[in-house]
Design a protein around this motif. Sequence first.
Motif, mmCIF file in Angstrom:
data_model
loop_
_atom_site.group_PDB
_atom_site.id
_atom_site.type_symbol
_atom_site.label_atom_id
_atom_site.label_comp_id
_atom_site.label_asym_id
_atom_site.label_seq_id
_atom_site.Cartn_x
_atom_site.Cartn_y
_atom_site.Cartn_z
ATOM 1 N N SER A 44 0.638 -0.973 0.155
ATOM 2 C CA SER A 44 0.105 -0.306 0.021
ATOM 3 C C SER A 44 1.388 1.310 -0.182
ATOM 4 N N SER A 45 2.004 1.468 0.736
ATOM 5 C CA SER A 45 2.773 2.679 1.034
ATOM 6 C C SER A 45 4.068 2.525 -0.253
ATOM 7 N N THR A 46 4.076 1.577 -0.943
ATOM 8 C CA THR A 46 5.003 1.855 -2.169
ATOM 9 C C THR A 46 4.861 1.622 -3.680
ATOM 10 N N HIS A 47 3.633 1.065 -4.109
ATOM 11 C CA HIS A 47 3.271 0.685 -5.144
ATOM 12 C C HIS A 47 2.909 1.905 -5.979
ATOM 13 N N ARG A 48 2.569 3.192 -5.701
ATOM 14 C CA ARG A 48 2.568 3.815 -6.409
ATOM 15 C C ARG A 48 3.596 5.060 -6.913
ATOM 16 N N LYS A 49 4.199 4.693 -6.036
ATOM 17 C CA LYS A 49 5.236 5.587 -5.884
ATOM 18 C C LYS A 49 5.998 4.556 -7.459
ATOM 19 N N LEU A 50 5.935 3.104 -6.519
ATOM 20 C CA LEU A 50 7.304 2.408 -7.876
ATOM 21 C C LEU A 50 6.841 2.923 -9.599
ATOM 22 N N GLN A 51 4.936 3.138 -9.200
ATOM 23 C CA GLN A 51 4.294 2.771 -10.823
ATOM 24 C C GLN A 51 4.404 3.993 -11.244
ATOM 25 N N GLU A 52 4.873 5.176 -10.236
ATOM 26 C CA GLU A 52 4.759 6.514 -11.330
ATOM 27 C C GLU A 52 6.577 7.060 -11.752
ATOM 28 N N ALA A 53 7.257 6.043 -11.705
ATOM 29 C CA ALA A 53 8.587 6.062 -11.766
ATOM 30 C C ALA A 53 8.449 4.342 -12.797
ATOM 31 N N GLY A 54 7.378 3.806 -12.495
ATOM 32 C CA GLY A 54 7.768 3.199 -14.300
ATOM 33 C C GLY A 54 8.220 1.467 -13.665
ATOM 34 N N LEU A 55 8.393 1.401 -12.469
ATOM 35 C CA LEU A 55 9.324 0.212 -12.051
ATOM 36 C C LEU A 55 8.098 -0.610 -11.650
ATOM 37 N N GLY A 260 -9.982 2.482 4.982
ATOM 38 C CA GLY A 260 -9.832 1.129 3.918
ATOM 39 C C GLY A 260 -8.672 0.491 3.312
ATOM 40 N N LEU A 261 -8.741 -0.294 2.983
ATOM 41 C CA LEU A 261 -7.206 -0.726 2.630
ATOM 42 C C LEU A 261 -7.234 -0.647 1.215
ATOM 43 N N PHE A 262 -5.838 0.501 1.377
ATOM 44 C CA PHE A 262 -5.356 1.069 0.070
ATOM 45 C C PHE A 262 -6.057 2.027 -0.218
ATOM 46 N N THR A 267 -1.363 7.894 2.838
ATOM 47 C CA THR A 267 -0.304 7.187 2.202
ATOM 48 C C THR A 267 -0.740 6.910 0.494
ATOM 49 N N ASN A 268 -1.621 7.211 0.213
ATOM 50 C CA ASN A 268 -1.837 7.523 -1.417
ATOM 51 C C ASN A 268 -0.927 8.485 -1.788
ATOM 52 N N GLY A 269 -0.982 9.829 -0.922
ATOM 53 C CA GLY A 269 0.156 11.197 -1.290
ATOM 54 C C GLY A 269 1.286 11.153 -0.736
ATOM 55 N N GLN A 270 2.139 10.081 -0.713
ATOM 56 C CA GLN A 270 2.872 9.783 -0.012
ATOM 57 C C GLN A 270 3.317 11.019 0.639
#
Length: 381
Positions: A44-55, A260-262, A267-270
Amino acid sequence: MASGSIIVSDRRARFHASPLRHVDPLLLGAPIALAGLGLLMVYSSTHRKLQEAGLDPYDFVKRQGIAIVVGIVAMLILTAIDYRRLRELALLGYVATVLMLVAVLRVGANVKGAQARFDIGPFQLQPGEFAKLFLILVLAGYCAQHRDGMTVRRLVVALAICAIPMGLIMLQPDLGTNLVLMASAFTILMVAGVRARQLIVLLLLAFTLAVVSVQAGVLDQYQLDRLTSFANLGTNADRSGYNQTQSETAVANGGFTGQGLFGGSQTNGQYVPEQHTDFIFTVVGEELGFVGGAAVIGLFGIIVWRILRAARLAQDTFGALCCMGVLGMFVAQMFENIGMAMGIMPITGIPLPFMSYGGSAIITCFIAIGLVANVNMRRFS
């Protein structure tokens, strides 16, 4: 007929005496449940940042999953070895860990001002985590050997055992790991029969050394700011108190049942720095609310209860002291990390056992549980 009855009785006796007969499912199950929940929180805490970085959005989850599997396997292997044999091997592990602590100061990776780990490809190895285990084993063995009484001379030797790895870790510098080592050592010495006035002197000595370390500039300024930010939150929210402010906001956002989960806004706003490591509890608080936080604390409560039970039922002093050392380690980490997320404790970088991202830390935690399970399983042998 009589010989057949004797054989059956003998088999039953061996079964009841077998260590497998006394496996504690609560002691082993609670950490696995926490680790599983931790994987969700790391994602939950990492997937959005990784997606934005193309990882790969599952990159951190995969690494953490590997560490959990390795930790569980190591825990199970450890339970198969009589813990009394570990007492003989502990000194070798202690020396090897001290050598690694020396090596990391020379060739380790410097990350955010601390030279505390080796980078090995995509993985990291942090010797300070393994120092927690070997200090417990060696100190418990020494105190058990002198269970007839801890004289001043013996106490000095015990302190020297603690001082060597702690001194090297302070040079990194890693205050958080040292606080955990101190908690383990203090718990072992207290249970081993060190007198109350001697324990008070040790606490005063530890406080004095901490002040001297600060005055000598061992800690960087940003580390000092993090330690004091929780006491000056209102006046330092834009600088060193930023982490604390965002952490408290995330926990408060969760309310009773969470967003709610995710679905956590912070968290989503990092907004929370190091959320998948030091501040993993903020994800729980924001997304699962008070209910989720209480469940996590409840699982930790089960672990504490079963460790205390194992220590009370241990067959010998060494086993009891090992359990109490592990208890001191876990309680210190749980109290500090959760308190840090809620703004009632200073920020020290101590991970939350079984949940924070970090391979060395989670493997160490599972091995520690394996040690306690080992003692508990052999309480009748």
